[in-house]
Design an enzyme around this catalytic site. Structure first.
Site, mmCIF file in Angstrom:
data_model
loop_
_atom_site.group_PDB
_atom_site.id
_atom_site.type_symbol
_atom_site.label_atom_id
_atom_site.label_comp_id
_atom_site.label_asym_id
_atom_site.label_seq_id
_atom_site.Cartn_x
_atom_site.Cartn_y
_atom_site.Cartn_z
ATOM 1 N N ARG A 103 -31.055 -58.560 35.614
ATOM 2 C CA ARG A 103 -31.860 -59.345 34.682
ATOM 3 C C ARG A 103 -31.002 -60.418 34.032
ATOM 4 N NH1 ARG A 103 -34.581 -57.060 29.145
ATOM 5 N NH2 ARG A 103 -32.383 -56.916 28.583
ATOM 6 N N THR A 107 -33.070 -65.719 30.328
ATOM 7 C CA THR A 107 -34.468 -65.903 30.718
ATOM 8 C C THR A 107 -35.221 -64.586 30.800
ATOM 9 O OG1 THR A 107 -34.013 -65.717 33.090
ATOM 10 C CG2 THR A 107 -33.771 -67.895 32.080
ATOM 11 N N ASP A 203 -28.226 -48.699 26.143
ATOM 12 C CA ASP A 203 -28.157 -49.137 27.529
ATOM 13 C C ASP A 203 -27.979 -47.913 28.425
ATOM 14 O OD1 ASP A 203 -26.787 -49.957 30.086
ATOM 15 O OD2 ASP A 203 -27.106 -51.951 29.214
ATOM 16 N N ASP A 206 -24.868 -47.939 30.784
ATOM 17 C CA ASP A 206 -23.610 -47.700 30.079
ATOM 18 C C ASP A 206 -23.473 -46.250 29.644
ATOM 19 O OD1 ASP A 206 -22.984 -50.337 30.416
ATOM 20 O OD2 ASP A 206 -23.412 -50.934 28.353
#
Length: 213
Positions: A103, A107, A203, A206
């Site tokens: 991603r 944007t 995340d 992570d």
């Protein structure tokens, strides 16, 4: 698109521990694995089977087995890999493909950087694994990719989902003539200004594998 939020106390318990910032990576991986197995049970309710007859030690018995072609499990790299073992625990004979998507943080659009999938998915049920349904761009793009390859039924399995992501998927997949189901452990409140799920769990990549600089 159908949305199924798993309603089970064990699902809620494991998700709560996953959310806790004090949960270390080894514990996070183990709990994510256990949670995916519970979600896989819900996600495979419509898995295709065919009738068979077997011989028990006592008599013949009618039953079912998975139909051919076998289901295809598709983790989205890299965080989706942390869900693969939990899914394969219920579908050990399923085939596995891989889809790498990233991603753009500015944007928020998803692009494909790697894939390992059959060229022809005609007649295949696909189970897409992605821990976080945030903006919905990555998952919608992955599903569109599989539909263009011929998949005729897709179930996405996510640990948590944001309402904005669900709405985007419904909008972007509205014209797809293939049944799509989302199975998740939790529908969260919202996305923040950075596109992260709130309250979320951080995340997932992570927390599963550590921070890669």
């Amino acid at each position: 698109m159908q949305v199924h939020v798993a309603d089970h106390p064990l699902v809620s318990h494991k998700l709560t521990v996953l959310r806790d910032e004090r949960t270390d990576s080894p514990t996070f991986r183990r709990l994510a694995d256990e949670l995916v197995t519970l979600l896989a049970y819900e996600a495979t309710r419509d898995v295709r089977v065919e009738a068979v007859e077997v011989q028990t030690p006592v008599a013949k018995a009618k039953g079912v087995r998975l139909s051919n072609p076998r289901p295809l499990v598709v983790p989205i790299l890299r965080a989706g890999l942390g869900m693969l073992d939990g899914m394969q625990r219920l579908l050990p004979t399923a085939e596995v493909g891989f889809l790498g998507m990233v991603r753009n943080e500015e944007t928020l659009e998803a692009t494909t950087y790697a894939e390992r999938l059959p060229d022809d998915l005609a007649g295949r049920q696909c189970y897409v694994l992605d821990p976080m349904l945030a903006t919905g761009g990555t998952l919608a793009a992955a599903i569109d990719f599989l539909v263009k390859r011929g998949a005729d039924q897709i179930t996405a399995v996510c640990l948590i989902a944001a309402p904005e992501g669900i709405a985007r998927m419904e909008a972007e997949l509205a014209d797809i003539d293939v049944p799509v189901t989302l199975v998740t452990a939790g529908r969260d409140e919202r996305l923040n200004e950075k596109g992260y799920i709130v309250p979320g769990l951080g995340d997932a990549g992570d927390r599963l594998y550590g921070v890669v600089g």
